[in-house]
Design an enzyme around this catalytic site. Structure first.
Site, mmCIF file in Angstrom:
data_model
loop_
_atom_site.group_PDB
_atom_site.id
_atom_site.type_symbol
_atom_site.label_atom_id
_atom_site.label_comp_id
_atom_site.label_asym_id
_atom_site.label_seq_id
_atom_site.Cartn_x
_atom_site.Cartn_y
_atom_site.Cartn_z
ATOM 1 N N GLY A 46 45.944 34.477 -5.056
ATOM 2 C CA GLY A 46 45.046 34.688 -4.032
ATOM 3 C C GLY A 46 45.320 36.220 -3.741
ATOM 4 O O GLY A 46 46.086 36.762 -3.989
ATOM 5 N N GLN A 51 44.477 44.012 1.082
ATOM 6 C CA GLN A 51 45.826 44.115 0.237
ATOM 7 C C GLN A 51 45.131 45.285 -0.692
ATOM 8 O O GLN A 51 46.248 45.944 -1.372
ATOM 9 C CB GLN A 51 46.272 42.917 -0.676
ATOM 10 C CG GLN A 51 46.725 42.056 0.236
ATOM 11 C CD GLN A 51 47.270 40.784 -0.561
ATOM 12 O OE1 GLN A 51 46.154 39.811 -0.752
ATOM 13 N NE2 GLN A 51 48.320 40.743 -1.169
ATOM 14 N N CYS A 91 53.635 36.827 -2.352
ATOM 15 C CA CYS A 91 52.512 37.521 -1.990
ATOM 16 C C CYS A 91 52.700 38.885 -2.895
ATOM 17 O O CYS A 91 53.626 39.285 -3.074
ATOM 18 C CB CYS A 91 52.572 38.077 -0.521
ATOM 19 S SG CYS A 91 51.332 39.128 -0.016
ATOM 20 N N LEU A 92 51.389 39.104 -3.470
ATOM 21 C CA LEU A 92 51.481 40.296 -4.438
ATOM 22 C C LEU A 92 51.834 41.557 -3.698
ATOM 23 O O LEU A 92 52.339 42.599 -4.337
ATOM 24 C CB LEU A 92 49.967 40.514 -4.920
ATOM 25 C CG LEU A 92 49.612 39.460 -6.091
ATOM 26 C CD1 LEU A 92 48.112 39.498 -6.343
ATOM 27 C CD2 LEU A 92 50.335 39.550 -7.452
ATOM 28 N N HIS A 133 47.264 31.715 4.092
ATOM 29 C CA HIS A 133 48.017 33.053 3.621
ATOM 30 C C HIS A 133 47.068 34.180 3.522
ATOM 31 O O HIS A 133 47.106 35.037 4.068
ATOM 32 C CB HIS A 133 48.704 32.771 2.354
ATOM 33 C CG HIS A 133 49.215 33.679 1.618
ATOM 34 N ND1 HIS A 133 50.903 33.802 1.865
ATOM 35 C CD2 HIS A 133 48.840 35.018 1.260
ATOM 36 C CE1 HIS A 133 51.314 35.271 1.234
ATOM 37 N NE2 HIS A 133 50.002 35.746 1.058
ATOM 38 N N GLU A 134 45.915 34.003 2.813
ATOM 39 C CA GLU A 134 44.960 35.072 2.629
ATOM 40 C C GLU A 134 44.279 35.421 3.843
ATOM 41 O O GLU A 134 44.051 36.696 4.378
ATOM 42 C CB GLU A 134 43.802 34.592 1.575
ATOM 43 C CG GLU A 134 44.535 34.367 0.096
ATOM 44 C CD GLU A 134 45.551 35.433 -0.233
ATOM 45 O OE1 GLU A 134 45.355 36.595 -0.058
ATOM 46 O OE2 GLU A 134 46.557 34.977 -0.930
ATOM 47 N N HIS A 137 46.233 37.803 6.098
ATOM 48 C CA HIS A 137 45.869 39.272 5.753
ATOM 49 C C HIS A 137 44.922 40.101 6.416
ATOM 50 O O HIS A 137 45.073 41.170 6.667
ATOM 51 C CB HIS A 137 45.865 39.352 4.296
ATOM 52 C CG HIS A 137 47.047 39.263 3.480
ATOM 53 N ND1 HIS A 137 48.024 40.043 3.418
ATOM 54 C CD2 HIS A 137 47.204 38.456 2.332
ATOM 55 C CE1 HIS A 137 48.990 39.747 2.479
ATOM 56 N NE2 HIS A 137 48.754 38.740 1.919
HETATM 57 C C1 QAP Z 1 49.568 33.538 -1.994
HETATM 58 O O1 QAP Z 1 50.306 34.795 -3.687
HETATM 59 C C2 QAP Z 1 50.257 32.462 -1.958
HETATM 60 O O2 QAP Z 1 56.356 37.914 -5.962
HETATM 61 C C3 QAP Z 1 49.054 34.213 -3.187
HETATM 62 O O3 QAP Z 1 56.200 39.292 -8.240
HETATM 63 C C4 QAP Z 1 51.536 32.292 -2.721
HETATM 64 O O4 QAP Z 1 49.240 35.162 -5.685
HETATM 65 C C5 QAP Z 1 49.961 31.294 -1.573
HETATM 66 C C6 QAP Z 1 52.857 37.117 -7.122
HETATM 67 C C7 QAP Z 1 52.185 31.010 -2.720
HETATM 68 C C8 QAP Z 1 50.497 30.119 -1.558
HETATM 69 C C9 QAP Z 1 51.620 30.004 -2.249
HETATM 70 C C10 QAP Z 1 54.035 37.303 -6.067
HETATM 71 C C11 QAP Z 1 52.990 37.707 -8.398
HETATM 72 C C12 QAP Z 1 51.627 36.301 -6.711
HETATM 73 C C13 QAP Z 1 55.127 38.050 -6.728
HETATM 74 C C14 QAP Z 1 50.343 35.252 -4.936
HETATM 75 C C15 QAP Z 1 55.149 38.740 -8.022
HETATM 76 C C16 QAP Z 1 54.046 38.559 -8.685
HETATM 77 C C17 QAP Z 1 51.507 35.986 -5.370
HETATM 78 CO CO CO Z 2 49.703 37.857 0.166
#
Ligand code: QAP
Ligand code: CO
Length: 167
Positions: A46, A51, A91-92, A133-134, A137
């Protein structure tokens, strides 16, 4: 296509509240497609426009295994919510950190899709978590805001240290 730069916590720009999208222009659809590409390459499930420093109400997601079910949501709204689910979130914009967060497990969402059509659908479990979550943001809110001050400050310190090492 050039990838988009992702803002990182604790960048204050991530705290900007996004404004509604007025019309689904070709430029916005192009941005959404670029966001998807950036998300897939990360890789992530997401990404919110906030972001990538665009403060308009747009999020993109894909929780499918095959990465072939992209979702583009303009002006998303949660109409109803029910139940609770705790999952480990990342989270990215907060790379390398994952912590448990509790959210609604079932939601009903209204949004405008890539074609500019109004859609209403139900989401549960991971998809519901990801949409919430999104959408946070877009309000300038991050998953680390649900953690204790101590945990959030620790993550902040570690990310600032990494940033300085790279500078
Ligand atoms: C939000 O998050 C989310 O730490 C999206 O080093 C996450 O795509 C919703 C990511 C979990 C529900 C459950 C995170 C990539 C990606 C990192 C992501 C990383 C590389 C996170
Ligand atoms: Co995020």
């Amino acid at each position: 296509m050039a990838l988009l730069d992702i803002l990182r916590f604790p960048d204050p720009k991530l705290r900007t509240k996004a404004v509604p999208v007025e019309a689904i222009t070709g430029k916005l659809v192009e941005l959404a497609d670029k966001m998807l590409e950036t998300m897939y390459l990360a890789p992530g499930i997401g990404l919110a426009a906030s972001q990538v420093n665009v403060h308009q109400r747009l999020v993109v997601l894909d929780i499918s295994e095959e990465k072939d079910q992209p979702l583009i949501l303009f002006n998303p709204l949660i109409i109803t919510q029910d139940g609770e689910i705790e999952s480990s979130e990342g989270c990215l914009s907060v790379p390398g950190f994952y912590e448990p967060v509790t959210r609604s497990s079932q939601i009903q969402v209204n949004a405008i899709n890539r074609a500019g059509e109004e859609i209403t659908f139900e989401a549960e479990d991971l998809l519901a978590v990801c949409i919430q979550h999104e959408m946070d943001h877009l309000e300038g809110k991050l998953f680390v805001d649900y953690l204790s001050n101590t945990k959030r400050q620790l993550i902040r310190k570690k990310l600032l240290k990494l940033l300085k090492q790279r500078a």
